[in-house]
Design a protein around this motif. Sequence first.
Motif, mmCIF file in Angstrom:
data_model
loop_
_atom_site.group_PDB
_atom_site.id
_atom_site.type_symbol
_atom_site.label_atom_id
_atom_site.label_comp_id
_atom_site.label_asym_id
_atom_site.label_seq_id
_atom_site.Cartn_x
_atom_site.Cartn_y
_atom_site.Cartn_z
ATOM 1 N N GLY A 14 21.501 -23.737 43.626
ATOM 2 C CA GLY A 14 22.319 -24.704 44.338
ATOM 3 C C GLY A 14 23.771 -24.251 44.404
ATOM 4 N N LEU A 15 24.302 -24.144 45.621
ATOM 5 C CA LEU A 15 25.670 -23.646 45.807
ATOM 6 C C LEU A 15 26.699 -24.760 45.901
ATOM 7 C CD1 LEU A 15 25.017 -20.845 48.470
ATOM 8 C CD2 LEU A 15 25.149 -20.613 45.978
ATOM 9 N N GLY A 16 26.239 -26.004 46.006
ATOM 10 C CA GLY A 16 27.186 -27.089 46.158
ATOM 11 C C GLY A 16 27.572 -27.313 47.607
ATOM 12 N N PRO A 17 28.603 -28.110 47.855
ATOM 13 C CA PRO A 17 28.920 -28.553 49.215
ATOM 14 C C PRO A 17 29.559 -27.516 50.127
ATOM 15 C CG PRO A 17 30.522 -29.389 47.663
ATOM 16 C CD PRO A 17 29.448 -28.744 46.841
ATOM 17 N N GLY A 18 30.016 -26.404 49.597
ATOM 18 C CA GLY A 18 30.592 -25.380 50.473
ATOM 19 C C GLY A 18 31.776 -24.638 49.889
ATOM 20 N N ASP A 19 32.540 -25.287 49.037
ATOM 21 C CA ASP A 19 33.652 -24.622 48.360
ATOM 22 C C ASP A 19 33.088 -23.884 47.142
ATOM 23 O OD1 ASP A 19 35.840 -23.867 46.849
ATOM 24 O OD2 ASP A 19 36.877 -25.794 47.031
ATOM 25 N N PRO A 20 33.221 -22.541 47.078
ATOM 26 C CA PRO A 20 32.680 -21.793 45.939
ATOM 27 C C PRO A 20 33.193 -22.280 44.590
ATOM 28 C CG PRO A 20 33.352 -20.292 47.682
ATOM 29 C CD PRO A 20 33.855 -21.652 48.067
ATOM 30 N N ASP A 21 34.397 -22.857 44.559
ATOM 31 C CA ASP A 21 34.947 -23.370 43.306
ATOM 32 C C ASP A 21 34.140 -24.548 42.749
ATOM 33 O OD1 ASP A 21 36.946 -21.509 43.294
ATOM 34 O OD2 ASP A 21 38.495 -22.853 44.064
ATOM 35 N N LEU A 22 33.303 -25.152 43.584
ATOM 36 C CA LEU A 22 32.511 -26.304 43.150
ATOM 37 C C LEU A 22 31.099 -25.910 42.736
ATOM 38 C CD1 LEU A 22 33.635 -29.020 45.738
ATOM 39 C CD2 LEU A 22 34.422 -28.664 43.391
ATOM 40 N N MET A 23 30.817 -24.616 42.668
ATOM 41 C CA MET A 23 29.555 -24.164 42.112
ATOM 42 C C MET A 23 29.559 -24.381 40.604
ATOM 43 S SD MET A 23 29.035 -20.558 44.152
ATOM 44 C CE MET A 23 27.951 -19.969 42.860
ATOM 45 N N SER A 24 28.381 -24.557 40.023
ATOM 46 C CA SER A 24 28.303 -24.685 38.570
ATOM 47 C C SER A 24 28.549 -23.329 37.912
ATOM 48 C CB SER A 24 26.922 -25.209 38.154
ATOM 49 O OG SER A 24 25.917 -24.242 38.381
ATOM 50 N N VAL A 25 28.908 -23.362 36.637
ATOM 51 C CA VAL A 25 29.114 -22.126 35.880
ATOM 52 C C VAL A 25 27.819 -21.316 35.857
ATOM 53 C CG1 VAL A 25 29.628 -21.176 33.599
ATOM 54 C CG2 VAL A 25 30.943 -23.126 34.463
ATOM 55 N N VAL A 107 17.228 -14.417 43.615
ATOM 56 C CA VAL A 107 18.018 -15.630 43.765
ATOM 57 C C VAL A 107 17.938 -16.087 45.219
ATOM 58 C CG1 VAL A 107 20.390 -16.508 43.865
ATOM 59 C CG2 VAL A 107 19.620 -15.224 41.865
ATOM 60 N N VAL A 108 17.516 -17.335 45.426
ATOM 61 C CA VAL A 108 17.498 -17.917 46.768
ATOM 62 C C VAL A 108 18.693 -18.854 46.886
ATOM 63 C CG1 VAL A 108 16.203 -19.261 48.459
ATOM 64 C CG2 VAL A 108 14.981 -17.773 46.850
ATOM 65 N N LEU A 109 19.578 -18.567 47.814
ATOM 66 C CA LEU A 109 20.781 -19.370 48.002
ATOM 67 C C LEU A 109 20.435 -20.682 48.686
ATOM 68 C CD1 LEU A 109 23.211 -16.606 49.331
ATOM 69 C CD2 LEU A 109 22.745 -17.255 46.955
ATOM 70 N N CYS A 110 20.943 -21.779 48.135
ATOM 71 C CA CYS A 110 20.639 -23.111 48.669
ATOM 72 C C CYS A 110 21.926 -23.887 48.896
ATOM 73 C CB CYS A 110 19.745 -23.895 47.714
ATOM 74 S SG CYS A 110 18.248 -23.040 47.184
ATOM 75 N N GLU A 111 22.183 -24.285 50.122
ATOM 76 C CA GLU A 111 23.328 -25.135 50.395
ATOM 77 C C GLU A 111 23.112 -26.481 49.698
ATOM 78 O OE1 GLU A 111 22.681 -25.190 54.484
ATOM 79 O OE2 GLU A 111 23.111 -23.068 54.741
ATOM 80 N N GLY A 112 24.175 -27.039 49.124
ATOM 81 C CA GLY A 112 24.025 -28.306 48.427
ATOM 82 C C GLY A 112 23.144 -28.165 47.212
ATOM 83 N N ASP A 113 22.226 -29.124 47.027
ATOM 84 C CA ASP A 113 21.287 -29.112 45.909
ATOM 85 C C ASP A 113 19.918 -28.664 46.405
ATOM 86 O OD1 ASP A 113 20.821 -30.339 42.948
ATOM 87 O OD2 ASP A 113 19.070 -30.684 44.214
#
Length: 246
Positions: A14-25, A107-113
Amino acid sequence: MKSLVGRGTLYGLGLGPGDPDLMSVRADRLLRAARHVAFFRKAGRPGHARQIVSGLLAEGVREHPLEYPVTTEIPFDSPNYKSLLADFYADCCDRLRSLTETGEDVVVLCEGDPFFYGSFMHLYMRLKDSLSIQVVPAITGMSAAWTATGIPMTWGDDVMTVLPGTLPESELAQHMTKSDALVVMKVGRNLPRVRRALAAASRLDAAWLVENASMTEQRVVKLSEAEQQSAPYFSIVLVHGEGRRP
């Protein structure tokens, strides 16, 4: 999740909403260490998920674009659409399974959750009983959207409903009438339908349109003041709850 000796693990990241800074650690750590990265995209396009992680991938990483055979060219409820997508997901599963069978993690990249209105879910349900799979949750786009409005989303006993804008207009209006707080996903070309449904439910004046939440192109506007007939891919319509509070 299964642990299979000699085989790699498939990660739904899960990459989160779009801002890389909001990705989890955890997502950031797995992403930077990845040797194989897969992502969905429309043919001829870079892919939204891939753009989010631009500059974060390790040198020499192998990229595996998974290109949709169709997106909006034919109706999503068409038997032909369903058949094309089913074949596409089956092919994606074969490709990813082959990689993990060599011992490689993917790793499969996923927008949002990954488990919220995403393409990865179709892979997960087909592969979960035969592969080692780990899903990394993320901040959802709707969380970023209501934060962007600067207004709390739910109070006290508010009931929040999440609706896809692809529903028939009458069904949208029915749900909109019954719920306190509303999140409408899959807006895009469905924006006029969503607007009409909100008006029918007497909720239009309280609705907000949030485009590209958390990204540099972010735009927040009252829906009643937005004159456009469509919205960008990353767009969400919100109606905030007004429930019980001290």
